[in-house]
Structures are given as C-alpha cells and as structure tokens.
Design an enzyme around this catalytic site. Structure first.
Site, PDB file in Angstrom:
ATOM      1  N   HIS A   1      -1.410  -5.643   2.170  1.00 58.40           N
ATOM      2  CA  HIS A   1      -2.673  -6.366   2.115  1.00 58.40           C
ATOM      3  C   HIS A   1      -2.415  -7.744   1.503  1.00 58.40           C
ATOM      4  CE1 HIS A   1      -5.878  -3.125   2.788  1.00 58.40           C
ATOM      5  NE2 HIS A   1      -6.187  -4.151   3.562  1.00 58.40           N
TER       6      HIS A   1
ATOM      7  N   CYS B   1      -8.002  -1.565   8.274  1.00 61.06           N
ATOM      8  CA  CYS B   1      -6.638  -1.626   7.723  1.00 61.06           C
ATOM      9  C   CYS B   1      -6.151  -0.224   7.375  1.00 61.06           C
ATOM     10  CB  CYS B   1      -6.598  -2.518   6.483  1.00 61.06           C
ATOM     11  SG  CYS B   1      -6.828  -4.276   6.822  1.00 61.06           S
TER      12      CYS B   1
ATOM     13  N   GLU C   1       0.826  -1.201   0.000  1.00 58.00           N
ATOM     14  CA  GLU C   1       0.000   0.000   0.000  1.00 58.00           C
ATOM     15  C   GLU C   1       0.866   1.260   0.000  1.00 58.00           C
ATOM     16  OE1 GLU C   1      -3.006  -0.108  -0.603  1.00 58.00           O
ATOM     17  OE2 GLU C   1      -3.640  -2.133  -0.069  1.00 58.00           O
TER      18      GLU C   1
END
Length: 198
Positions: free
Chosen positions: A163, A139, A79
């Site tokens: 993730h 998250c 991410e």
C-alpha cells in the site's frame, strides 16, 4: 533472470491519479537481475482479478507484487495478511458497493503473504512498515484472491501487496514524494531478486 509482475490500480473515487500507478510507471522493465512486467487493474470487483490472472498466465512470473493506494498512511505498507471480507465505504468504479460480504465462500478466513516481508522491511529502513490490515476494499480483494489462487493451485509463486501513500501530485498530506517511492520499490525488487531470500 527473475520475472516479477507488478500490478497497479487505475484512479478511483473521483480522483484522476493513483499513487500505485504513478510508481509503477516510474519502474524500469529491466532492473538488475529482474525482468519487470506490469499490469494496470480496473477498480472493479468483477474484473480486476481476472485481468491480473490473465497477465499471470501470459507472463509466468516468479513473483506477483500488487500495489495500491492508501491515502492517509504515512509510510509504505508491506501487507502481511488478506481477509475474506469485502466491505467498501465507497463503490467501485462501476458503482458496485459491497457491505460485509464474503469474498469466497470456499476460501479460508485469511491468507498470509509468502514474500520475505522482514527482509523487505529491513531493506527500506524508515520508509515502510509491516501492516496487518489491507483494508476491506478492492486492494484486499485482489490480495486475497491472489494468495488463494497461489495456494489452491499449488503454484511456485511468491505473492504480496504494497500500500502506497499519496505522492506530491495529490496536494494532500501526509505524502512521500514519487521519486522516493520508486526507490523504495526498487529496493524491494533487490530483495525479491536475491536467491537467499526466496
């Protein structure tokens, strides 16, 4: 020796499994020149970051690598950005549902990871991609709060979020088998332990 704190989440949404927790359990406490510490976070808006912060204060890590499950994704996602929005399609494990709420009124609209994300991607070839959306559930909440804390406290810490897809234990597709996911995270640890990349 570098100190890396790796977080994972408890199961949520009625499941008894979480791929991030399975991968975290497969990681050794010492990996080459890295000392790995671990923390399992509750899927609760109110207390998840507090638990991460407590572990950070205890371990004094050089790097904090948070991990979460993203069922339906075909590859591991590194991410890039966390946004200042909570908007869950399901409630957390305490029954709290957030709809289009700001995480922090005094925070920036978004924070970027300060991990060497391109080197991480290059190290794991076709098993991972850069993602520009960590979602708007817990998250993203953890990722956002982590990067806000690092920036506002002017900490010399690298932080970011991975993730992870389903593993084979979920009987769902797409998935990446657990052994492969552990190897990928170990390859990321290689990068994080490289002085030239930090």
């Amino acid at each position: 020796m570098k100190r890396v704190l790796i977080s994972a989440f408890e199961p949520f949404g009625g499941s008894t499994l979480n791929s991030s927790l399975l991968v975290q359990q497969g990681l050794k406490s010492i990996y080459k020149n890295i000392e790995v510490s671990k923390v399992v976070l509750p899927v609760l808006y109110k207390t998840a970051f507090d638990k991460l912060l407590m572990k950070m204060d205890e371990e004094k890590p050089d790097v904090v690598l948070c991990m979460g499950q993203a069922g339906g994704r075909q590859k591991i996602s590194v991410e890039r950005i966390a946004v200042n929005i909570n908007n869950g399609t399901i409630a957390d494990n305490g029954g709290q549902l957030k709809a289009d709420e700001t995480i922090m009124d005094y925070g920036l609209n978004a924070y970027f990871t300060n991990l060497p994300y391109m080197a991480m991607i290059n190290a794991i070839n076709d098993k991972a991609v850069i993602s520009y959306s960590a979602g708007t559930y817990i998250c993203n909440d953890i990722f956002y709060r982590l990067m806000h804390h690092i920036k506002s406290a002017d900490l010399n810490i690298k932080g970011g979020f991975l993730h992870l897809p389903y593993t084979e234990h979920f009987d769902k597709i797409p998935y990446i088998d657990l052994e492969t996911q552990v190897v990928v995270v170990e390859a990321i640890l290689d990068v994080l332990g490289d002085k030239n990349e930090n």
